[in-house]
Motif scaffolding. Sequence first.
Motif, PDB file in Angstrom:
ATOM      1  N   MET A  35      14.124   6.724  -9.888  1.00 37.17           N
ATOM      2  CA  MET A  35      14.203   6.545  -8.441  1.00 37.17           C
ATOM      3  C   MET A  35      13.443   5.293  -8.015  1.00 37.17           C
ATOM      4  SD  MET A  35      15.854   9.267  -7.430  1.00 37.17           S
ATOM      5  CE  MET A  35      15.557   9.155  -5.682  1.00 37.17           C
ATOM      6  N   LEU A  36      13.897   4.727  -6.923  1.00 33.88           N
ATOM      7  CA  LEU A  36      13.171   3.661  -6.254  1.00 33.88           C
ATOM      8  C   LEU A  36      13.015   4.094  -4.805  1.00 33.88           C
ATOM      9  CD1 LEU A  36      11.986   0.737  -6.225  1.00 33.88           C
ATOM     10  CD2 LEU A  36      14.244   0.012  -5.409  1.00 33.88           C
ATOM     11  N   ASP A  37      11.791   4.259  -4.363  1.00 31.29           N
ATOM     12  CA  ASP A  37      11.504   4.579  -2.969  1.00 31.29           C
ATOM     13  C   ASP A  37      10.946   3.337  -2.302  1.00 31.29           C
ATOM     14  OD1 ASP A  37      12.110   7.145  -3.762  1.00 31.29           O
ATOM     15  OD2 ASP A  37      10.209   8.031  -3.134  1.00 31.29           O
ATOM     16  N   VAL A  38      11.588   2.900  -1.240  1.00 31.29           N
ATOM     17  CA  VAL A  38      11.112   1.776  -0.447  1.00 31.29           C
ATOM     18  C   VAL A  38      10.497   2.381   0.813  1.00 31.29           C
ATOM     19  CG1 VAL A  38      11.722  -0.350   0.763  1.00 31.29           C
ATOM     20  CG2 VAL A  38      12.890   0.261  -1.379  1.00 31.29           C
ATOM     21  N   ILE A  39       9.225   2.098   1.024  1.00 35.43           N
ATOM     22  CA  ILE A  39       8.440   2.743   2.073  1.00 35.43           C
ATOM     23  C   ILE A  39       8.005   1.698   3.093  1.00 35.43           C
ATOM     24  CG2 ILE A  39       6.370   4.109   2.538  1.00 35.43           C
ATOM     25  CD1 ILE A  39       8.411   5.507   0.635  1.00 35.43           C
ATOM     26  N   GLU A  40       8.287   1.971   4.366  1.00 33.98           N
ATOM     27  CA  GLU A  40       7.843   1.104   5.452  1.00 33.98           C
ATOM     28  C   GLU A  40       6.661   1.760   6.156  1.00 33.98           C
ATOM     29  OE1 GLU A  40      11.287   0.313   7.895  1.00 33.98           O
ATOM     30  OE2 GLU A  40      12.496  -0.115   6.121  1.00 33.98           O
ATOM     31  N   ILE A  41       5.651   0.960   6.478  1.00 31.29           N
ATOM     32  CA  ILE A  41       4.401   1.446   7.057  1.00 31.29           C
ATOM     33  C   ILE A  41       4.267   0.987   8.502  1.00 31.29           C
ATOM     34  CG2 ILE A  41       1.866   1.326   6.877  1.00 31.29           C
ATOM     35  CD1 ILE A  41       3.170   2.796   4.547  1.00 31.29           C
ATOM     36  N   GLU A  42       3.797   1.895   9.350  1.00 34.07           N
ATOM     37  CA  GLU A  42       3.438   1.569  10.730  1.00 34.07           C
ATOM     38  C   GLU A  42       2.130   2.263  11.057  1.00 34.07           C
ATOM     39  OE1 GLU A  42       6.446   2.656  13.551  1.00 34.07           O
ATOM     40  OE2 GLU A  42       7.886   1.234  12.751  1.00 34.07           O
ATOM     41  N   ASN A  43       1.167   1.515  11.542  1.00 28.47           N
ATOM     42  CA  ASN A  43      -0.130   2.067  11.949  1.00 28.47           C
ATOM     43  C   ASN A  43      -0.755   2.964  10.881  1.00 28.47           C
ATOM     44  OD1 ASN A  43       0.070   0.799  14.522  1.00 28.47           O
ATOM     45  ND2 ASN A  43       1.439   2.442  15.164  1.00 28.47           N
ATOM     46  N   GLY A  44      -0.655   2.532   9.629  1.00 26.20           N
ATOM     47  CA  GLY A  44      -1.299   3.243   8.537  1.00 26.20           C
ATOM     48  C   GLY A  44      -0.586   4.489   8.052  1.00 26.20           C
ATOM     49  N   LYS A  45       0.643   4.703   8.511  1.00 31.86           N
ATOM     50  CA  LYS A  45       1.405   5.883   8.080  1.00 31.86           C
ATOM     51  C   LYS A  45       2.806   5.472   7.649  1.00 31.86           C
ATOM     52  CE  LYS A  45      -1.008   9.589  10.197  1.00 31.86           C
ATOM     53  NZ  LYS A  45      -0.845  11.009  10.310  1.00 31.86           N
ATOM     54  N   VAL A  46       3.439   6.335   6.875  1.00 28.78           N
ATOM     55  CA  VAL A  46       4.805   6.093   6.417  1.00 28.78           C
ATOM     56  C   VAL A  46       5.756   6.345   7.575  1.00 28.78           C
ATOM     57  CG1 VAL A  46       6.601   6.835   4.816  1.00 28.78           C
ATOM     58  CG2 VAL A  46       4.214   6.739   4.059  1.00 28.78           C
ATOM     59  N   ALA A  47       6.538   5.324   7.929  1.00 25.96           N
ATOM     60  CA  ALA A  47       7.469   5.426   9.048  1.00 25.96           C
ATOM     61  C   ALA A  47       8.923   5.528   8.588  1.00 25.96           C
ATOM     62  CB  ALA A  47       7.307   4.212   9.968  1.00 25.96           C
ATOM     63  N   MET A  48       9.220   5.024   7.392  1.00 27.11           N
ATOM     64  CA  MET A  48      10.595   5.072   6.886  1.00 27.11           C
ATOM     65  C   MET A  48      10.543   5.201   5.367  1.00 27.11           C
ATOM     66  SD  MET A  48      13.867   5.061   7.215  1.00 27.11           S
ATOM     67  CE  MET A  48      14.181   4.629   8.919  1.00 27.11           C
ATOM     68  N   ILE A  49      11.375   6.086   4.860  1.00 30.63           N
ATOM     69  CA  ILE A  49      11.526   6.279   3.417  1.00 30.63           C
ATOM     70  C   ILE A  49      12.990   6.020   3.075  1.00 30.63           C
ATOM     71  CG2 ILE A  49      11.362   7.903   1.485  1.00 30.63           C
ATOM     72  CD1 ILE A  49       9.439   9.568   3.376  1.00 30.63           C
ATOM     73  N   ARG A  50      13.215   5.134   2.131  1.00 32.68           N
ATOM     74  CA  ARG A  50      14.573   4.870   1.652  1.00 32.68           C
ATOM     75  C   ARG A  50      14.570   5.115   0.153  1.00 32.68           C
ATOM     76  NH1 ARG A  50      16.892   2.273   6.073  1.00 32.68           N
ATOM     77  NH2 ARG A  50      15.420   1.092   7.324  1.00 32.68           N
ATOM     78  N   LYS A  51      15.348   6.102  -0.284  1.00 27.13           N
ATOM     79  CA  LYS A  51      15.399   6.479  -1.703  1.00 27.13           C
ATOM     80  C   LYS A  51      16.691   5.984  -2.330  1.00 27.13           C
ATOM     81  CE  LYS A  51      12.629  10.661  -1.753  1.00 27.13           C
ATOM     82  NZ  LYS A  51      11.752  10.286  -2.842  1.00 27.13           N
ATOM     83  N   TYR A  52      16.562   5.413  -3.538  1.00 19.33           N
ATOM     84  CA  TYR A  52      17.707   4.919  -4.281  1.00 19.33           C
ATOM     85  C   TYR A  52      17.617   5.439  -5.714  1.00 19.33           C
ATOM     86  CZ  TYR A  52      17.773   1.562  -0.437  1.00 19.33           C
ATOM     87  OH  TYR A  52      17.785   0.978   0.813  1.00 19.33           O
ATOM     88  N   HIS A  53      18.775   5.761  -6.303  1.00 18.25           N
ATOM     89  CA  HIS A  53      18.851   6.150  -7.719  1.00 18.25           C
ATOM     90  C   HIS A  53      19.200   4.934  -8.549  1.00 18.25           C
ATOM     91  CE1 HIS A  53      19.569  10.032  -5.727  1.00 18.25           C
ATOM     92  NE2 HIS A  53      19.029  10.536  -6.803  1.00 18.25           N
ATOM     93  N   GLU A  54      18.682   4.895  -9.746  1.00 20.24           N
ATOM     94  CA  GLU A  54      19.024   3.804 -10.652  1.00 20.24           C
ATOM     95  C   GLU A  54      20.299   4.158 -11.384  1.00 20.24           C
ATOM     96  OE1 GLU A  54      16.614   2.656 -14.348  1.00 20.24           O
ATOM     97  OE2 GLU A  54      15.919   1.320 -12.758  1.00 20.24           O
TER      98      GLU A  54
END
Length: 154
Positions: A135-154
């Motif tokens: 898996m590849l998880d791309v995580i976006e941060i806002e104000n010190g917290k996770v705001a968006m999670i995007r999961k991809y399979h290889e």
Amino acid sequence: MKLLLTLGLGLAVSFSAHAEKELDLNAFAQQYYKTMTATQAPNAGAKELEAYLALLTDDIGNQHIPYQPDDSRTPDGKEQMRKGMSFYLGAHTFYKSTLLNTFVFNDTGFAIRYKNDVKGIHPQNKQPIEYTSTMLDVIEIENGKVAMIRKYHE
């Protein structure tokens, strides 16, 4: 005098804002991975789930390509995650995850690439499940917290 007081107060606020410790995204990525994978363990429960959810914004967005293409953020995003993840808690009889890579993108996000080995019983259809995935998880941060999670399979 008022001008000097206002200027002094403005400088004090400015310096205190800069004095706040910036989020160490490398350390946060490690914490995120450890907390997220703890929710997948065979003995995972509400404690592990709530520790994970504490890292997320209330309006978290979650996209799992290709299964969940919608990346909308809604005010009840965290509650939706709680509901969805609660359904699967304890479904695994075996879970092993290996962190392969961590990538940090300035102060706005990170990505983690990891391999999962999973066995269990699907909670809805009661059928055995067994798979290995990268898996590849791309995580976006806002104000010190996770705001968006995007999961991809290889």
